[in-house]
Design a protein around this motif. Structure first.
Motif, PDB file in Angstrom:
ATOM      1  N   HIS A 292       0.864  -1.186   0.000  1.00  0.00           N
ATOM      2  CA  HIS A 292       0.000   0.000   0.000  1.00  0.00           C
ATOM      3  C   HIS A 292       0.897   1.232   0.000  1.00  0.00           C
ATOM      4  CE1 HIS A 292      -3.822  -2.073   0.830  1.00  0.00           C
ATOM      5  NE2 HIS A 292      -3.091  -2.919   1.512  1.00  0.00           N
ATOM      6  N   GLY A 293       0.738   2.109  -0.943  1.00  0.00           N
ATOM      7  CA  GLY A 293       1.461   3.379  -0.884  1.00  0.00           C
ATOM      8  C   GLY A 293       0.840   4.258   0.192  1.00  0.00           C
ATOM      9  N   THR A 294       1.572   5.288   0.588  1.00  0.00           N
ATOM     10  CA  THR A 294       1.012   6.227   1.562  1.00  0.00           C
ATOM     11  C   THR A 294       0.003   7.133   0.854  1.00  0.00           C
ATOM     12  OG1 THR A 294       2.922   7.637   1.176  1.00  0.00           O
ATOM     13  CG2 THR A 294       3.001   6.177   3.098  1.00  0.00           C
ATOM     14  N   PRO A 295      -0.880   7.778   1.615  1.00  0.00           N
ATOM     15  CA  PRO A 295      -1.924   8.601   0.986  1.00  0.00           C
ATOM     16  C   PRO A 295      -1.342   9.679   0.080  1.00  0.00           C
ATOM     17  CG  PRO A 295      -2.390   8.270   3.316  1.00  0.00           C
ATOM     18  CD  PRO A 295      -1.010   7.729   3.078  1.00  0.00           C
ATOM     19  N   THR A 296      -2.058   9.959  -0.997  1.00  0.00           N
ATOM     20  CA  THR A 296      -1.637  11.002  -1.925  1.00  0.00           C
ATOM     21  C   THR A 296      -1.850  12.368  -1.288  1.00  0.00           C
ATOM     22  OG1 THR A 296      -2.311   9.583  -3.746  1.00  0.00           O
ATOM     23  CG2 THR A 296      -1.960  11.906  -4.255  1.00  0.00           C
ATOM     24  N   ARG A 297      -0.813  13.210  -1.367  1.00  0.00           N
ATOM     25  CA  ARG A 297      -0.898  14.559  -0.795  1.00  0.00           C
ATOM     26  C   ARG A 297      -1.727  15.458  -1.709  1.00  0.00           C
ATOM     27  NH1 ARG A 297       5.253  13.914  -0.667  1.00  0.00           N
ATOM     28  NH2 ARG A 297       5.768  13.149   1.404  1.00  0.00           N
ATOM     29  N   PRO A 298      -2.112  16.624  -1.204  1.00  0.00           N
ATOM     30  CA  PRO A 298      -2.895  17.553  -2.063  1.00  0.00           C
ATOM     31  C   PRO A 298      -2.184  17.908  -3.366  1.00  0.00           C
ATOM     32  CG  PRO A 298      -2.996  18.237   0.224  1.00  0.00           C
ATOM     33  CD  PRO A 298      -1.993  17.100   0.175  1.00  0.00           C
ATOM     34  N   ASP A 299      -0.837  17.902  -3.354  1.00  0.00           N
ATOM     35  CA  ASP A 299      -0.111  18.250  -4.587  1.00  0.00           C
ATOM     36  C   ASP A 299       0.096  17.039  -5.503  1.00  0.00           C
ATOM     37  OD1 ASP A 299       1.845  16.767  -3.356  1.00  0.00           O
ATOM     38  OD2 ASP A 299       3.325  18.385  -3.259  1.00  0.00           O
ATOM     39  N   GLY A 300      -0.472  15.888  -5.119  1.00  0.00           N
ATOM     40  CA  GLY A 300      -0.409  14.716  -5.992  1.00  0.00           C
ATOM     41  C   GLY A 300       0.767  13.795  -5.737  1.00  0.00           C
ATOM     42  N   THR A 301       1.682  14.183  -4.840  1.00  0.00           N
ATOM     43  CA  THR A 301       2.844  13.342  -4.569  1.00  0.00           C
ATOM     44  C   THR A 301       2.528  12.370  -3.433  1.00  0.00           C
ATOM     45  OG1 THR A 301       3.769  14.911  -2.979  1.00  0.00           O
ATOM     46  CG2 THR A 301       4.433  15.150  -5.304  1.00  0.00           C
TER      47      THR A 301
END
Ligand SMILES: [Zn+2]
Length: 89
Positions: A16-25
């Motif tokens: 599982h990747g970590t949650p996507t930040r508001p800037d998409g990273t």
């Protein structure tokens, strides 16, 4: 060719990747991890239990906890927590 998983085979588990930040990273993106098949659902061979071997640790994902479902989508489009056969390189 559709292979049937069996206990002891090596597959890939998608972390599982970590949650996507508001800037998409993302701090950590999805990765293929080595996993050994520990169980196969007798009613559905695409659902398996695995022992996942991360570079610095391991964890178990048994059928009793839901197991892992096959996801044959291309890299980057797979669901975290799914499994697939190792890519040919
Ligand atoms: Zn993979």
């Amino acid at each position: 060719m559709q292979q049937t998983p069996s206990v002891g085979r090596v597959v890939h588990y998608v972390s599982h990747g970590t949650p996507t930040r508001p800037d998409g990273t993302q701090a950590y993106t999805q990765q293929c991890r080595a996993a050994i098949v520990t169980e196969v659902d007798p009613a559905d061979a695409t659902r398996i239990g695995v022992a996942v071997l991360n570079p610095s640790g391991q964890f178990f994902h048994p059928l009793a906890a839901g197991g892992c479902v096959l996801d044959e989508a291309p890299a980057g489009a797979r669901d975290g927590g799914s499994w697939h056969w190792p890519e040919r390189v």
